[in-house]
Design an enzyme around this catalytic site. Structure first.
Site, mmCIF file in Angstrom:
data_model
loop_
_atom_site.group_PDB
_atom_site.id
_atom_site.type_symbol
_atom_site.label_atom_id
_atom_site.label_comp_id
_atom_site.label_asym_id
_atom_site.label_seq_id
_atom_site.Cartn_x
_atom_site.Cartn_y
_atom_site.Cartn_z
ATOM 1 N N PRO A 133 0.830 -1.209 0.000
ATOM 2 C CA PRO A 133 0.000 0.000 0.000
ATOM 3 C C PRO A 133 0.862 1.255 0.000
ATOM 4 O O PRO A 133 1.883 1.327 0.688
ATOM 5 C CB PRO A 133 -0.797 -0.131 1.296
ATOM 6 C CG PRO A 133 -0.908 -1.608 1.496
ATOM 7 C CD PRO A 133 0.401 -2.173 1.021
ATOM 8 N N CYS A 134 0.436 2.256 -0.768
ATOM 9 C CA CYS A 134 1.344 3.339 -1.131
ATOM 10 C C CYS A 134 1.068 4.663 -0.440
ATOM 11 O O CYS A 134 1.712 5.659 -0.756
ATOM 12 C CB CYS A 134 1.278 3.552 -2.646
ATOM 13 S SG CYS A 134 -0.393 3.910 -3.240
ATOM 14 N N GLN A 135 0.132 4.738 0.523
ATOM 15 C CA GLN A 135 -0.225 6.046 1.063
ATOM 16 C C GLN A 135 0.969 6.775 1.678
ATOM 17 O O GLN A 135 1.072 7.989 1.585
ATOM 18 C CB GLN A 135 -1.326 5.908 2.110
ATOM 19 C CG GLN A 135 -2.639 5.379 1.542
ATOM 20 C CD GLN A 135 -2.740 3.872 1.716
ATOM 21 O OE1 GLN A 135 -1.742 3.168 1.663
ATOM 22 N NE2 GLN A 135 -3.956 3.388 1.908
ATOM 23 N N TYR A 137 3.983 6.668 0.735
ATOM 24 C CA TYR A 137 4.922 7.109 -0.286
ATOM 25 C C TYR A 137 4.338 8.174 -1.199
ATOM 26 O O TYR A 137 5.065 8.949 -1.809
ATOM 27 C CB TYR A 137 5.349 5.929 -1.173
ATOM 28 C CG TYR A 137 6.007 4.805 -0.434
ATOM 29 C CD1 TYR A 137 7.005 5.043 0.500
ATOM 30 C CD2 TYR A 137 5.633 3.485 -0.682
ATOM 31 C CE1 TYR A 137 7.609 4.002 1.177
ATOM 32 C CE2 TYR A 137 6.232 2.436 -0.013
ATOM 33 C CZ TYR A 137 7.225 2.690 0.911
ATOM 34 O OH TYR A 137 7.818 1.655 1.569
#
Length: 512
Positions: A133-135, A137
């Site tokens: 999950p990229c939140q 970054y």
């Protein structure tokens, strides 16, 4: 699994975009060698979508079974009835998605045990796919975190979910892995230090980080830039790992970091993706889908009331535009609302006029589906409908350019204290007909302001299906959950058609 098949381990799967593309990759002999053994996803609605799609893949080869899937998505039978009709396939689909939402880092014992079981039984090639999950970054996520005085990056578990990815690599030791993330990962910092070089170092030797001995090491390749030394790939810029999706037949500007890891004992060098000859526009992608009207969120919602309101808005816009543009340009605008429009439609009468160029057209359309899935508008306040119509008309007058806040007439300005500061200059953004779309993000679930439909006569934001089209999900791909959850799933996904192209690169590399 049969001889010649490739075991796919799908992590952080979301609704299944990456897995859909990889598993759809077709060999020259017509076979589809990539078989998903396990998909791991923790969010319940995405997990439900993932399981429904897993069942579809298992039913798709048999016409009668496939028709029963169509019966389900058309509302003729329930999901429970569909699963009961095919108990063996249903059980296999549920086992593929671990029978329930699961999270790496929380359900590791169960997930790792299942992966070990699959790996022990499979003697052929293996691949691991997925992106943490990229939140933490993403640029937007980092902006939000910066406003939180108590936020500490070193305590944010999302920074370290790639470590869970590393652990699976040491368990499965795949021939190839594919890791996807937002472009913000290239510049994300921890304790003042850019993280990306360390992530690459860790992925090259996952066993060093996980403290597990006798594990494989990997070479990391870009999918868009040829390495200077293929046997020891090095790149001059971290941005060399960035894929600009619009250059590869995806009708949106989705820029993502995708890493291709190749186990060191595999001596072949992967090819890079082939650029598309031309970009694909929003209108080409969406124009055959049924026209819909928007809804009212804070007043009686009837077709007649909507038509009266949009007609009133059109007169107001003509007056505003006449102050700025020559009359000839205004006369070419068609702001008259389309009549008798529904807010939802499952009928696809205009499919034969689809303008999507091949091969994407063949990827998206299903001649046997007979309906449109997840195609329903949301409600908006009346003032926002006027702004939506302005955005769509402005783009028509300005060669597809979406207006900034400074371009709005004063009487259309919303009551936001930062409207004139430039901080949110593109708070309202039309997806212009003659361009590819901007990035479809999970923010589309919030209000639709960034995703205004190009047709002012419909005066609305994009539906889930339209967003899914821009993401290149096949038309027969059903998104489960409520509409907000569906938007989030679509916005967070990897474009399946891009994933299918990556699958072709992996297929060539494995020489199956």
């Amino acid at each position: 699994m049969k001889s010649g098949e490739v075991l796919v381990i799908d992590l952080f799967a979301g609704p299944g975009g990456l897995g859909e593309g990889i598993s759809s990759t077709t060999h020259s002999n017509g076979n589809k060698p990539f078989q998903i053994g396990v998909s791991v996803e923790k969010e319940p609605s995405a997990h439900k979508t993932l399981t429904t799609r897993a069942l579809f893949r298992k039913l798709a080869k048999e016409p009668t079974a496939k028709q029963h899937y169509y019966d389900y998505v058309q509302g003729k039978i329930t999901r429970e009835q569909l699963f009961k009709l095919y108990p063996n396939e249903a059980l296999a689909a549920q086992e593929e998605t671990l029978k329930a939402p699961r999270a790496l880092g929380i359900d590791n014992d169960l997930i790792h045990a299942r992966i070990k079981e699959l790996v022990s039984k499979h003697k052929g090639p293996k691949i691991v796919i997925g992106g943490p999950p990229c939140q933490a970054y993403s640029l937007a996520g980092r902006s939000r975190n910066a406003g939180n005085k108590d936020y500490k990056a070193e305590n944010d578990e999302r920074h370290f979910l790639y470590m869970e990815y590393l652990r699976v690599l040491t368990i499965a030791q795949p021939d190839v892995f594919i890791m996807e993330n937002v472009r913000g990962i290239l510049s994300a910092k921890l304790n003042g230090k850019v993280m990306f070089p360390q992530i690459l170092k860790d992925l090259r030797n996952p066993g060093r980080v996980t403290k597990i001995k006798d594990t494989a090491s990997y070479r990391i390749y870009s999918l868009v830039i040829n390495a200077k030394n293929p046997n020891n790939p090095q790149y001059s810029d971290s941005a060399d790992f960035l894929i600009r999706s619009e250059q590869y037949g995806i009708p949106q500007a989705r820029h993502r970091v995708i890493l291709l890891g190749v186990r060191d004992d595999i001596k072949k060098t992967p090819q890079i993706l082939t650029r598309a000859a031309e970009s694909i526009t929003v209108k080409e992608t969406l124009s055959d889908l049924p026209a819909l009207r928007s809804g009212f969120s804070k007043q009686p919602d009837t077709t007649i009331a909507w038509e009266k309101t949009i007609t009133k808005h059109s007169r107001q816009l003509v007056k505003a535009f006449k102050k700025i543009y020559p009359e000839e340009a205004i006369n070419n605008l068609d702001l008259t609302p389309l009549l008798d429009l529904p807010r939802a439609s499952s009928i696809h009468t205009n499919r034969v006029n689809n303008q999507v160029p091949e091969p994407l057209k063949g990827w998206l359309l299903d001649d046997s589906l007979g309906c449109v899935l997840n195609h329903e508008t949301r409600g908006h306040i009346e003032a926002d409908l006027l702004r939506y119509a302005f955005c769509a008309a402005y783009a028509q007058l300005n060669d597809g350019v979406s207006p900034k806040s400074r371009d709005f007439p004063e009487e259309l300005a919303p009551e936001h204290k930062n409207w004139t500061t430039g901080t949110h200059a593109d708070r309202f953004r039309v997806q212009s007909a003659n361009k590819y779309a901007t990035t479809v993000t999970s923010h589309i679930s919030k209000d639709g302001h960034y995703f205004v439909h190009y047709d002012p006569r419909q005066c609305r934001s994009l539906t889930v299906r339209e967003a899914a089209r821009l993401q290149t999900f096949p038309d027969n791909y059903l998104f489960e959950g409520n509409r907000t959850q569906q938007y989030v799933q679509v916005g967070n996904a990897v474009p399946p058609y891009l994933a299918q192209q990556i699958g072709q690169v992996v297929l060539q590399l494995l020489s199956i």
